[in-house]
Design a protein around this motif. Structure first.
Motif, PDB file in Angstrom:
ATOM      1  N   LYS A  51       0.528  -1.006   0.014  1.00 23.01           N
ATOM      2  CA  LYS A  51      -0.132   0.088   0.065  1.00 23.01           C
ATOM      3  C   LYS A  51       1.426   1.237  -0.489  1.00 23.01           C
ATOM      4  CE  LYS A  51      -3.895  -1.673   2.441  1.00 23.01           C
ATOM      5  NZ  LYS A  51      -4.891  -2.173   3.593  1.00 23.01           N
ATOM      6  N   ALA A  52       2.230   1.328   0.572  1.00 24.71           N
ATOM      7  CA  ALA A  52       2.805   2.317   0.688  1.00 24.71           C
ATOM      8  C   ALA A  52       3.546   2.999  -0.535  1.00 24.71           C
ATOM      9  CB  ALA A  52       3.689   2.751   2.129  1.00 24.71           C
ATOM     10  N   GLU A  53       4.313   0.949  -1.048  1.00 21.09           N
ATOM     11  CA  GLU A  53       5.280   2.155  -2.152  1.00 21.09           C
ATOM     12  C   GLU A  53       3.969   1.938  -3.143  1.00 21.09           C
ATOM     13  OE1 GLU A  53       8.346  -1.499  -1.416  1.00 21.09           O
ATOM     14  OE2 GLU A  53       6.776  -2.189  -2.724  1.00 21.09           O
ATOM     15  N   ALA A  54       2.561   1.862  -3.485  1.00 23.99           N
ATOM     16  CA  ALA A  54       2.000   2.388  -4.619  1.00 23.99           C
ATOM     17  C   ALA A  54       1.285   3.769  -4.182  1.00 23.99           C
ATOM     18  CB  ALA A  54       0.129   1.472  -4.202  1.00 23.99           C
ATOM     19  N   VAL A  55       1.605   3.788  -3.654  1.00 25.04           N
ATOM     20  CA  VAL A  55       1.043   5.374  -3.058  1.00 25.04           C
ATOM     21  C   VAL A  55       2.169   6.579  -3.160  1.00 25.04           C
ATOM     22  CG1 VAL A  55       0.103   7.882  -1.706  1.00 25.04           C
ATOM     23  CG2 VAL A  55      -0.738   5.979  -1.520  1.00 25.04           C
ATOM     24  N   VAL A  56       3.751   5.453  -2.467  1.00 25.07           N
ATOM     25  CA  VAL A  56       4.821   6.982  -3.247  1.00 25.07           C
ATOM     26  C   VAL A  56       4.837   7.110  -4.464  1.00 25.07           C
ATOM     27  CG1 VAL A  56       7.719   6.523  -3.045  1.00 25.07           C
ATOM     28  CG2 VAL A  56       6.237   5.681  -1.627  1.00 25.07           C
ATOM     29  N   ASP A  57       4.990   5.544  -5.470  1.00 31.55           N
ATOM     30  CA  ASP A  57       4.268   5.702  -6.761  1.00 31.55           C
ATOM     31  C   ASP A  57       4.357   6.742  -7.467  1.00 31.55           C
ATOM     32  OD1 ASP A  57       6.505   3.634  -7.268  1.00 31.55           O
ATOM     33  OD2 ASP A  57       5.022   1.853  -7.559  1.00 31.55           O
ATOM     34  N   GLN A  58       3.145   7.206  -6.594  1.00 32.48           N
ATOM     35  CA  GLN A  58       2.084   8.433  -6.906  1.00 32.48           C
ATOM     36  C   GLN A  58       2.899  10.262  -6.858  1.00 32.48           C
ATOM     37  OE1 GLN A  58      -2.457   7.625  -6.080  1.00 32.48           O
ATOM     38  NE2 GLN A  58      -1.813   6.426  -5.853  1.00 32.48           N
ATOM     39  N   LEU A  59       3.701   9.624  -5.886  1.00 35.69           N
ATOM     40  CA  LEU A  59       4.114  11.463  -5.304  1.00 35.69           C
ATOM     41  C   LEU A  59       5.516  11.708  -5.997  1.00 35.69           C
ATOM     42  CD1 LEU A  59       2.895  10.766  -1.694  1.00 35.69           C
ATOM     43  CD2 LEU A  59       1.769  12.112  -3.709  1.00 35.69           C
ATOM     44  N   LEU A  60       6.744  10.662  -6.674  1.00 35.20           N
ATOM     45  CA  LEU A  60       8.228  10.827  -6.778  1.00 35.20           C
ATOM     46  C   LEU A  60       7.553  11.842  -7.246  1.00 35.20           C
ATOM     47  CD1 LEU A  60       9.026   7.290  -7.217  1.00 35.20           C
ATOM     48  CD2 LEU A  60       9.899   8.669  -5.810  1.00 35.20           C
ATOM     49  N   ASP A  61       7.097  12.641  -8.349  1.00 34.96           N
ATOM     50  CA  ASP A  61       6.633  14.037  -8.430  1.00 34.96           C
ATOM     51  C   ASP A  61       6.835  15.443  -8.458  1.00 34.96           C
ATOM     52  OD1 ASP A  61       4.636  13.003  -9.132  1.00 34.96           O
ATOM     53  OD2 ASP A  61       4.373  13.425 -10.806  1.00 34.96           O
ATOM     54  N   THR A  62       6.447  15.113  -7.131  1.00 34.94           N
ATOM     55  CA  THR A  62       5.788  16.426  -6.014  1.00 34.94           C
ATOM     56  C   THR A  62       7.199  16.457  -5.202  1.00 34.94           C
ATOM     57  OG1 THR A  62       5.209  14.342  -4.467  1.00 34.94           O
ATOM     58  CG2 THR A  62       3.982  15.406  -6.039  1.00 34.94           C
ATOM     59  N   PRO A  63       7.207  17.517  -4.774  1.00 37.31           N
ATOM     60  CA  PRO A  63       8.506  18.187  -4.119  1.00 37.31           C
ATOM     61  C   PRO A  63       8.326  17.754  -2.325  1.00 37.31           C
ATOM     62  CG  PRO A  63       6.899  19.909  -5.326  1.00 37.31           C
ATOM     63  CD  PRO A  63       6.406  18.758  -4.995  1.00 37.31           C
ATOM     64  N   GLY A  64       9.498  17.607  -2.249  1.00 40.56           N
ATOM     65  CA  GLY A  64       9.204  16.628  -1.083  1.00 40.56           C
ATOM     66  C   GLY A  64       9.679  17.833   0.373  1.00 40.56           C
ATOM     67  N   PRO A  65      10.231  16.939   1.759  1.00 37.87           N
ATOM     68  CA  PRO A  65      10.117  15.936   2.123  1.00 37.87           C
ATOM     69  C   PRO A  65       8.125  16.006   2.331  1.00 37.87           C
ATOM     70  CG  PRO A  65      10.861  17.387   3.974  1.00 37.87           C
ATOM     71  CD  PRO A  65      10.427  18.244   2.889  1.00 37.87           C
ATOM     72  N   VAL A  66       8.228  14.036   2.414  1.00 44.30           N
ATOM     73  CA  VAL A  66       6.748  13.432   2.184  1.00 44.30           C
ATOM     74  C   VAL A  66       6.928  12.719   3.072  1.00 44.30           C
ATOM     75  CG1 VAL A  66       4.628  12.740   1.366  1.00 44.30           C
ATOM     76  CG2 VAL A  66       5.741  14.437   0.182  1.00 44.30           C
ATOM     77  N   ILE A  67       5.929  11.834   3.810  1.00 44.43           N
ATOM     78  CA  ILE A  67       5.886  10.667   4.383  1.00 44.43           C
ATOM     79  C   ILE A  67       5.129  10.388   4.633  1.00 44.43           C
ATOM     80  CG2 ILE A  67       5.770   9.802   7.312  1.00 44.43           C
ATOM     81  CD1 ILE A  67       7.646  12.439   8.300  1.00 44.43           C
ATOM     82  N   VAL A  68       4.738   8.694   3.417  1.00 44.94           N
ATOM     83  CA  VAL A  68       3.232   8.116   3.079  1.00 44.94           C
ATOM     84  C   VAL A  68       3.938   7.083   4.972  1.00 44.94           C
ATOM     85  CG1 VAL A  68       2.716   6.694   2.110  1.00 44.94           C
ATOM     86  CG2 VAL A  68       4.129   8.226   1.209  1.00 44.94           C
ATOM     87  N   VAL A  69       2.313   6.251   4.886  1.00 41.42           N
ATOM     88  CA  VAL A  69       2.501   5.229   6.167  1.00 41.42           C
ATOM     89  C   VAL A  69       1.106   4.415   5.401  1.00 41.42           C
ATOM     90  CG1 VAL A  69       1.982   4.774   7.943  1.00 41.42           C
ATOM     91  CG2 VAL A  69       3.385   6.585   8.285  1.00 41.42           C
ATOM     92  N   GLY A  70       1.570   3.164   5.060  1.00 39.73           N
ATOM     93  CA  GLY A  70       0.902   1.775   5.173  1.00 39.73           C
ATOM     94  C   GLY A  70       0.693   1.143   6.256  1.00 39.73           C
ATOM     95  N   CYS A  71      -0.889   1.422   6.693  1.00 36.15           N
ATOM     96  CA  CYS A  71      -0.976  -0.440   7.637  1.00 36.15           C
ATOM     97  C   CYS A  71      -2.022  -0.893   7.352  1.00 36.15           C
ATOM     98  CB  CYS A  71      -1.508   0.839   8.225  1.00 36.15           C
ATOM     99  SG  CYS A  71      -0.341   1.912   9.445  1.00 36.15           S
TER     100      CYS A  71
END
Length: 208
Positions: A51-71
């Motif tokens: 789940k976390a990796e799928a969302v990260v794939d959607q955010l890699l072209d956005t400015p960071g830092p970004v913390i993504v948490v999947g549960c």
């Protein structure tokens, strides 16, 4: 600091909000049905990572830092992992199996930090809580299942909803039963080089 929850769970969102955190919610879209693992704890962690990796794939072209948490959470009973029952018949069957017994609620947590279009930190950790269930009558089970609540939650029960009356005790973090362990998440945030209180300063939160 952007904080993204890769889950559509209302209970996880409410838990974070109660802790002073207002996350962005991005649903991963991961199909859980075909995911397997060696044991229930591993299944929960694998699903959280996906789940976390799928969302990260959607955010890699956005400015960071970004913390993504999947549960993701599953209930272990007799060595078998039980997620959402989805249908009333399955929920009734599970409750007749669970009543008067104890199970282990496993929640996998995957934290990924992205900055400058790159993953700079990734960690997965799991939390477990023992849950003791009341010895419900058939009528109580039927009435509870008829509310629809247990159909869409891991293990067919809630601690923070109608199902709370049917849990006689727990051993471990109660937040974990709801779907996200706040003490564990705090440790993971610190391991990633940030502080828990940084997350309090999101939009609409104290100090914003």
């Amino acid at each position: 600091m952007r904080f993204v929850l890769a889950s559509q769970s209302p209970a996880r969102l409410a838990t974070l909000r109660s802790a002073g955190i207002q996350p962005e919610v991005i649903v991963s879209g991961v199909d859980e049905s075909g995911v397997t693992a060696a044991d229930p704890a591993g299944l929960a962690q694998t699903l959280a990572r996906l789940k976390a990796e799928a969302v990260v794939d959607q955010l890699l072209d956005t400015p960071g830092p970004v913390i993504v948490v999947g549960c993701d959470s599953v209930l272990e009973l007799d060595g078998v992992a039980y997620g959402k029952p989805w249908t009333a018949d399955v929920a009734v069957e599970r409750w007749r199996m669970m009543r008067g017994r104890s199970g282990v609620l496993h929640t996998g947590h995957q934290l990924i930090v992205i900055d400058n279009d790159a993953i700079v930190h990734a960690e997965g950790r799991g939390a477990t809580t023992v849950v003791h269930f009341a010895d419900l009558s058939d009528a109580e089970i039927d009435a509870y299942v008829a509310t629809g609540e247990p159909l869409v939650v891991a293990g067919s029960f809630t601690l923070d909803g109608l199902g709370g009356a049917f849990v006689t005790g727990i051993e471990g973090d109660p937040h974990n039963v709801v779907g996200i362990s706040l003490p564990l998440l705090r440790e993971m945030i610190i391991d990633a080089g940030h502080t828990w209180q940084e997350l309090w300063t999101g939009p609409g939160q104290p100090g914003a």
